[in-house]
Enzyme design. Structure first.
Site, mmCIF file in Angstrom:
data_model
loop_
_atom_site.group_PDB
_atom_site.id
_atom_site.type_symbol
_atom_site.label_atom_id
_atom_site.label_comp_id
_atom_site.label_asym_id
_atom_site.label_seq_id
_atom_site.Cartn_x
_atom_site.Cartn_y
_atom_site.Cartn_z
ATOM 1 N N GLY A 250 0.790 -1.215 0.000
ATOM 2 C CA GLY A 250 0.000 0.000 0.000
ATOM 3 C C GLY A 250 0.824 1.267 0.000
ATOM 4 O O GLY A 250 0.277 2.343 0.274
ATOM 5 N N ASP A 251 2.124 1.177 -0.301
ATOM 6 C CA ASP A 251 2.968 2.368 -0.358
ATOM 7 C C ASP A 251 4.162 2.060 -1.263
ATOM 8 O O ASP A 251 4.089 1.166 -2.105
ATOM 9 C CB ASP A 251 3.403 2.797 1.047
ATOM 10 C CG ASP A 251 3.578 4.308 1.173
ATOM 11 O OD1 ASP A 251 4.316 4.879 0.353
ATOM 12 O OD2 ASP A 251 2.987 4.922 2.075
ATOM 13 N N ASP A 252 5.272 2.801 -1.095
ATOM 14 C CA ASP A 252 6.433 2.596 -1.964
ATOM 15 C C ASP A 252 6.973 1.171 -1.822
ATOM 16 O O ASP A 252 7.070 0.638 -0.712
ATOM 17 C CB ASP A 252 7.542 3.588 -1.589
ATOM 18 C CG ASP A 252 7.087 5.040 -1.706
ATOM 19 O OD1 ASP A 252 6.422 5.373 -2.700
ATOM 20 O OD2 ASP A 252 7.405 5.819 -0.788
ATOM 21 N N THR A 283 1.962 -0.937 -6.846
ATOM 22 C CA THR A 283 1.430 -0.066 -5.793
ATOM 23 C C THR A 283 0.487 0.931 -6.441
ATOM 24 O O THR A 283 0.889 1.665 -7.347
ATOM 25 C CB THR A 283 2.542 0.666 -5.023
ATOM 26 O OG1 THR A 283 1.935 1.656 -4.166
ATOM 27 C CG2 THR A 283 3.532 1.343 -5.945
#
Length: 473
Positions: A250-252, A283
């Site tokens: 859910g992010d980098d 992502t």
């Protein structure tokens, strides 16, 4: 141990004791100098009363096993064997000269009670918890001032059971910053490989103030909507190799950091000599590779090769802000494949997010010598959204052999490139860069201004101008 996995262990030890990598040669991490192949002492977590039923809390068993194994740290080290089963635990500390081995079918489960994740002081380069002022929850697997630590196995799993933490975050119910799955501090000679990481409460793997790190053959998964579940975040660390990983979070997927505003400037611990090879993943909220936004200690000598990102928000992003200070320089990104990515390349000069009001807005970052080479993308919405800082241009930004197929919107006359306060050079780029400050050709006058150009492209450039076949090369 089966022969095949003994050979794997030999390779891992080679990795740690090796001469890490050669920046002048291949971008593959090179390992050499075979040293100690075998931990002479080994115990199973079951010998300390652990029960792998997914219900029994085994924190004491892990702590006691590691306390016992610490007596062998000066006798060749030791291995803690985790067999198949569901091993529920709170946070525990590792020791030096240790192999934590998760066998096939073994899962270390993070407790869903915050009481089992003790509080620790904020990092000195951050000055506070990343999410909230004050202390932060300690990672599930934690260690500091360690040497020679291997976390590996036969594709075992470390599952943080992070959904309860995500709910607390979304509902504003946290009192302290969420924990990572693995955080190792001020440590040297680290290997994390051949594992699956699931559902981290916060960032998955966070080596901070470390050197000589190998992260290899990992699968890291979290729901695309899970908040801030970064894959691998090397932070104020040197000699880092990240290879052959598949990450969906859910992010980098990978975020390179080095401290936050005045605290990072004062601590002055850069991230440098980092290689990322053969990374793939997705992502929908963030970037495949990010540098920053916490980069106040400096970031340099970054080599990224063979990145494949699909169905994602952003390919590569550099994030910073007035007040950060520090620098990002000497970054080479090559052999990138992007499929259905909204923004291929993005620079954000005014990211914001400060730890407190004590930062100096006149502390401006230096962003320079960033090279993108051999980048291909299909179904791209924006080729480049490049926003520097007024009065603090990002300079020597180079694009060589970049081919992006940009989706055409009806009746839209917008350029696929949007630039402000950036300056550099470009060659063989499609769609053509429309920003005047980036239009000047790399060859022949400016090749020395572009960091890390490959010998292959340098040879091709000799006597050649822009030609159609290069656009699809």
């Amino acid at each position: 141990m089966k022969r095949s996995f003994f050979l794997l262990y030999v390779l891992l030890v080679q990795a740690f004791y090796g001469a890490w990598c050669s920046f002048q040669g291949s971008l593959h991490c090179e390992y050499s100098n075979l040293a100690n192949l075998h931990r002479p002492h080994s115990v199973s977590i079951t010998e300390f009363g652990a029960v792998g039923d997914g219900v029994t809390l085994n924190t004491k068993a892990f702590q006691n096993a590691l306390f016992y194994l610490n007596s062998f740290s000066d006798k060749g080290g030791a291995k803690l064997f985790v067999p198949a089963g569901q091993w529920l635990t709170g946070s525990f500390d590792l020791i030096s000269h240790l192999t934590l081995w998760l066998d096939k079918g073994a899962t270390i489960l993070g407790s869903t009670s915050s009481d089992n994740w003790p509080l620790v002081d904020p990092l000195p380069s951050y000055g506070r918890g990343r999410e909230l002022p004050g202390k932060r929850h300690r990672s599930l697997i934690y260690g500091q001032n360690l040497t020679d630590v291997v976390i590996t196995g036969e594709n075992g799993t470390i599952d943080g059971q992070g959904s309860v933490w995500w709910d607390w975050f979304r509902n504003g119910e946290l009192n302290y910053t969420r924990p990572h799955l693995v955080e190792l501090m001020n440590s040297t000679g680290l290997i994390i490989s051949n594992l699956t990481f699931l559902n981290s409460p916060f960032w998955n793997i966070h080596p901070v103030y470390c050197r000589d790190i190998v992260v290899k053959n990992l699968t890291i998964l979290a729901p695309l909507e899970s908040p801030n579940t970064d894959g691998v975040d090397p932070d104020s660390s040197t000699n880092v190799c990240i290879e052959d990983c598949y990450i969906v979070t859910g992010d980098d997927l990978v975020s390179i950091k080095s401290g936050w505003d005045e605290y990072g400037i004062a601590y002055a611990r850069p991230s440098s000599k980092i290689k990322i090879n053969r990374l793939s993943g997705q992502t929908t909220s963030s970037s495949g590779i990010a540098i920053g936004s916490e980069m106040s200690g400096g970031v340099s000598e970054i080599y990224i090769k063979d990145l494949h990102l699909f169905n994602s928000n952003t390919g590569i992003r550099i994030k910073t802000s007035p007040g950060r200070g520090g620098y990002v320089r000497n970054v080479h990104i090559s052999n990138v494949k992007l499929d259905n990515v909204k923004k291929a390349i993005r620079f954000t000069g005014k990211y914001g997010e400060h730890p407190d009001e004590k930062y100096d807005p006149k502390a401006l970052p230096a962003i320079e010598k960033i090279t993108f080479e051999n980048v291909n993308g299909l179904d791209i919405e924006v080729a480049g959204l490049l926003e520097g800082i007024e009065g603090d241009e990002f300079k020597n930004i180079c694009f060589l052999n970049v081919t992006l197929t940009v989706k055409k919107k009806k009746n839209s006359k917008k350029s696929p490139w949007k630039c402000s306060n950036v300056r550099g050079y470009s060659q063989w780029v499609s769609p053509e860069i429309t920003c005047d400050s980036l239009k000047e050709s790399i060859f022949p006058e400016h090749k020395s201004d572009c960091f890390g150009l490959s010998e292959n492209n340098l040879e091709i450039s000799s006597g050649l101008s822009r030609s159609p076949w290069l656009l699809s090369w």
